[in-house]
Design an enzyme around this catalytic site. Structure first.
Site, PDB file in Angstrom:
ATOM      1  N   CYS A  14       0.849  -1.186   0.000  1.00  0.00           N
ATOM      2  CA  CYS A  14       0.000   0.000   0.000  1.00  0.00           C
ATOM      3  C   CYS A  14       0.885   1.236   0.000  1.00  0.00           C
ATOM      4  CB  CYS A  14      -0.922   0.015   1.215  1.00  0.00           C
ATOM      5  SG  CYS A  14      -2.175   1.328   1.139  1.00  0.00           S
ATOM      6  N   CYS A  18      -2.042   4.250   6.850  1.00  0.00           N
ATOM      7  CA  CYS A  18      -3.146   4.544   7.760  1.00  0.00           C
ATOM      8  C   CYS A  18      -2.999   3.746   9.052  1.00  0.00           C
ATOM      9  CB  CYS A  18      -4.475   4.212   7.091  1.00  0.00           C
ATOM     10  SG  CYS A  18      -4.722   5.071   5.518  1.00  0.00           S
ATOM     11  N   CYS A  21      -5.589   0.905   9.798  1.00  0.00           N
ATOM     12  CA  CYS A  21      -5.830  -0.161   8.822  1.00  0.00           C
ATOM     13  C   CYS A  21      -5.927  -1.524   9.501  1.00  0.00           C
ATOM     14  CB  CYS A  21      -4.715  -0.178   7.776  1.00  0.00           C
ATOM     15  SG  CYS A  21      -4.965  -1.434   6.501  1.00  0.00           S
TER      16      CYS A  21
END
Length: 277
Positions: A14, A18, A21
Site C-alpha cells: 500500500c 493509515c 488499517c
C-alpha cells in the site's frame, strides 16, 4: 455456506500508512502468482459467489489487477474494487468496461485530517472527488467508504457526501484487530456513543438516498467472506485474523468452513443490496 459476495485481498502493498488499517497482513509473506489468483477467482464463481470485490493493501498497485478484473467479467461476476485511487486512472484507461463498482476510501472531508490519518499529502479529498466524477462518466457505480476515528468523529461530512453523491456510503467504526493495527490504532479508537453521534449527524441524508450504511465493530466481525493474498480464506470474528488452508488445495466451501462466517450477520449489515446493473 457460501455467501453471494466475497472480498479478495490480492496484496498487502500500500502507498498509504493509515494507522487504523485492519488489513495490513503483517504475518503474510508474499502473494499468489497471477495464474493461481485467476484460478481462485474461477473457483469462487463455481462455488456460487456473485459479486467479487478486490481489496488490499491497495489493489491498484497489483500488476495483475487488470487481468483479474477481465477474468472476473468473463466469468460473470459483478466486479468491485476498494481503493485509495493510487493507480485508478491507469486501471480505468484499460479496464473500465470490466468494472461495475469503485469504492473510494475517504475518511474525512478535511485534507489535514487525511494527512494525519496517513492518506496523501494534502490533496486526497480533491483527488477522490475527481476520481468519483470520472468513474461515473464511464458508467461505473461509485461507493464511498469512511472509517470513523477519533480525528473525524465530530466532523460533518454532509457537504462532501453530497458532492461525491455515492450510490452507497458505508460508514465503519474504527476496528481494533490484533496483529493488524495494534500498537497504532489505540489513539484513534472511539466509543460506541461517539460513533452513533456521527451516524445521527448524517441521518438527514437518508431523504436524498445518501444516508450512511452503518457498521459498528460487532457488525464488521465475522460477517465478511474474505480471501488473503496467499489464497486462503480468513475470518476476523475473534478479534484477530484466522486463516484456512489454501483454497486451491481444499476448495472454497472447506476453506470458508474452516474460518466461519455468519450469513445472518452478513445479511444484517446489509451485505445484499442492488449491486447488479
Amino acid at each position: 455456506m457460501i455467501l453471494p459476495a466475497a472480498n479478495f485481498h490480492i496484496n498487502k502493498a500500500c502507498n498509504a500508512h493509515c494507522d487504523f488499517c485492519f488489513a495490513t497482513f503483517r504475518e503474510v509473506d508474499g502473494q499468489l502468482p497471477l495464474a493461481d489468483a485467476l484460478a481462485v477467482i474461477r473457483l469462487l464463481r463455481e462455488a456460487g459467489v456473485e459479486k467479487l470485490n478486490f481489496a488490499g493493501g491497495e489493489p491498484t498497485l497489483h500488476r495483475g489487477i487488470g487481468a483479474m478484473l477481465q477474468h472476473s467479467r468473463e466469468l460473470g461476476f459483478v466486479t468491485s474494487i476498494v481503493t485509495n485511487g493510487a493507480r485508478l486512472d491507469a486501471l480505468l484507461d484499460k479496464h473500465a468496461t470490466a468494472l461495475d463498482w469503485v469504492g473510494l476510501s475517504v475518511d474525512s472531508g478535511v485534507e489535514s485530517v487525511e494527512v494525519a490519518l496517513g492518506r496523501g499529502k494534502g490533496n486526497y479529498v480533491a483527488r477522490s472527488i475527481e476520481l468519483a466524477d470520472r468513474c461515473r462518466s464511464l458508467g461505473i457505480r461509485v461507493k464511498l467508504n469512511t472509517v470513523v476515528t477519533a480525528l473525524s468523529c465530530d466532523e460533518d461530512m454532509s457537504a462532501l457526501v453530497q458532492r461525491i453523491a455515492p450510490e452507497r456510503w458505508k460508514v465503519f467504526q474504527v476496528l481494533p484487530m490484533a496483529g493488524q493495527n495494534d500498537g497504532k490504532v489505540e489513539p484513534l479508537l472511539i466509543p460506541p456513543q461517539e460513533f452513533s453521534a456521527f451516524v445521527a449527524r448524517h441521518r438527514w441524508l437518508d431523504d436524498f438516498g445518501l444516508g450512511p450504511v452503518v457498521e459498528d465493530n460487532d457488525a464488521m466481525r465475522g460477517s465478511y467472506a474474505m480471501i488473503d493474498p496467499l489464497g486462503r480464506c480468513f475470518g476476523n470474528a475473534t478479534g484477530t485474523h484466522v486463516y484456512s488452508r489454501p483454497v486451491l488445495e481444499v476448495g472454497v466451501e472447506t476453506a470458508f468452513a474452516e474460518v466461519g462466517v455468519s450469513a445472518a450477520k452478513f445479511e444484517g449489515r446489509g451485505g445484499v443490496y442492488g449491486w447488479s446493473k
